[in-house]
Motif scaffolding. Structure first.
Motif, PDB file in Angstrom:
ATOM      1  N   UNK A  80      71.600  41.729  53.993  1.00  0.00           N
ATOM      2  CA  UNK A  80      72.045  40.637  53.123  1.00  0.00           C
ATOM      3  C   UNK A  80      73.543  40.441  53.297  1.00  0.00           C
ATOM      4  N   UNK A  81      73.963  39.160  53.431  1.00  0.00           N
ATOM      5  CA  UNK A  81      75.375  38.811  53.495  1.00  0.00           C
ATOM      6  C   UNK A  81      75.919  38.797  52.070  1.00  0.00           C
ATOM      7  N   UNK A  82      76.625  39.862  51.684  1.00  0.00           N
ATOM      8  CA  UNK A  82      77.070  39.996  50.295  1.00  0.00           C
ATOM      9  C   UNK A  82      78.100  38.944  49.916  1.00  0.00           C
ATOM     10  N   UNK A  83      78.946  38.551  50.864  1.00  0.00           N
ATOM     11  CA  UNK A  83      79.950  37.528  50.564  1.00  0.00           C
ATOM     12  C   UNK A  83      79.281  36.197  50.271  1.00  0.00           C
ATOM     13  N   UNK A 141      77.648  36.336  46.843  1.00  0.00           N
ATOM     14  CA  UNK A 141      78.570  36.095  45.720  1.00  0.00           C
ATOM     15  C   UNK A 141      78.889  34.610  45.584  1.00  0.00           C
ATOM     16  N   UNK A 142      79.068  33.934  46.725  1.00  0.00           N
ATOM     17  CA  UNK A 142      79.323  32.490  46.680  1.00  0.00           C
ATOM     18  C   UNK A 142      78.111  31.734  46.145  1.00  0.00           C
ATOM     19  N   UNK A 143      76.916  32.210  46.480  1.00  0.00           N
ATOM     20  CA  UNK A 143      75.708  31.552  45.988  1.00  0.00           C
ATOM     21  C   UNK A 143      75.587  31.676  44.464  1.00  0.00           C
ATOM     22  N   UNK A 144      76.000  32.826  43.934  1.00  0.00           N
ATOM     23  CA  UNK A 144      75.981  32.985  42.479  1.00  0.00           C
ATOM     24  C   UNK A 144      76.924  31.986  41.823  1.00  0.00           C
ATOM     25  N   UNK A 168      72.722  33.719  53.088  1.00  0.00           N
ATOM     26  CA  UNK A 168      72.557  34.992  52.391  1.00  0.00           C
ATOM     27  C   UNK A 168      71.672  35.944  53.172  1.00  0.00           C
ATOM     28  N   UNK A 169      70.573  35.448  53.759  1.00  0.00           N
ATOM     29  CA  UNK A 169      69.618  36.316  54.434  1.00  0.00           C
ATOM     30  C   UNK A 169      68.662  36.928  53.442  1.00  0.00           C
TER      31      UNK A 169
END
Length: 275
Positions: A9-12, A15-18, A77-78
């Motif tokens: 998972x692309x954590x950055x 966070x942007x998706x949230x 995000x993946x």
């Protein structure tokens, strides 16, 4: 959940998706606020209608813009790796009635015990392989087809011999209670309660280490030595709360005393210090 998200998972982007979800919720709330407020602050009906339509269109454009941004980020995000052992079971932790159906916590506990079982099985395999007899160079040269098939062997000891061995061990360790039982005739059974689960974590760890010790002390040709060695190792726990760790020198680590005893030296170690 952090461990689950860290696999594939692309954590950055996550966070942007949230943040994008929060922006989308805000824009949708503005649409409903616009519908709730209706046409206001204009003297003529035509002016109120034009102002309402313009405001409503701006809010819809904002919703559409935020939705497109969220879709773009969702592709970045993946998803968690399929090799993760718990797969989608993490969703069980979102159950609102977890107190009534604690499936997720029970699943984690089962997974923990499965890992522990695999760990002890690996130790048992290594220790038993160490006890096996080494083949000579001549035996290595003989073809497997010519090798005689090993016949199973059993060790039969007279009851009087077993009674004498247990009696001597009982005298060696007067502070430990040992009881010999023969529920099925001549077959002897040594009653030593190390299986009942304690309510205290320190004794749970001692039980786990005792299980490992039973796998370590294996010498079928000399059963009396095996029993005596195990009882000597078990007796080293008499000073469970008095002996410091031989590596760090501390009596407590994470609120627990040194619960591991070395199989050869009987020295005390914390779990993390013995590695």
């Amino acid at each position: 959940m952090a461990d689950v998200l860290s696999v594939g998972v692309n954590l950055e982007a996550f966070a942007q998706a949230i943040s994008a979800i929060q922006a989308l919720r805000s824009s949708v709330s503005r649409v409903f606020d616009c519908l709730k407020d209706g046409m206001r602050n204009k003297e003529t009906l035509e002016g109120r209608e034009k102002a309402f339509i313009a405001h409503f269109q701006d809010n819809l454009h904002s919703v559409n813009r935020d939705l497109n941004e969220l879709e773009r980020l969702s592709n970045l995000v993946g998803k968690p790796s399929e090799n993760h052992p718990l797969h989608n079971s993490g969703l069980l932790s979102l159950d609102p009635v977890q107190d009534k159906t604690p499936l997720y916590s029970q699943l984690l506990q089962a997974y923990k015990w499965s890992n522990k079982l695999q760990y002890h099985a690996g130790l048992a395999s290594g220790l038993l392989n160490q006890q096996s007899l080494k083949r000579s160079a001549n035996q290595m040269g003989v073809s497997a087809k010519r090798r005689p098939k090993a016949q199973p062997t059993t060790l039969v000891l007279p009851p009087q011999y077993v009674d004498d061995v247990i009696s001597r061990i009982d005298r060696m360790f007067p502070e430990m209670s040992i009881h010999l039982s023969r529920p099925n005739g001549t077959s002897a059974m040594l009653l030593l309660d190390i299986w009942s689960k304690s309510n205290y974590q320190v004794f749970q760890k001692v039980t786990d280490h005792a299980t490992t010790a039973l796998l370590h002390y294996q010498l079928p040709q000399m059963p009396d030595v095996v029993v005596r060695s195990f009882m000597t190792w078990l007796r080293s726990y008499v000073k469970l709360f008095q002996a410091p760790c031989q590596r760090c020198g501390k009596f407590l680590q994470d609120g627990l005393p040194p619960t591991w005893r070395d199989f050869r030296t009987l020295e005390a170690f914390h779990d993390t210090c013995r590695q």
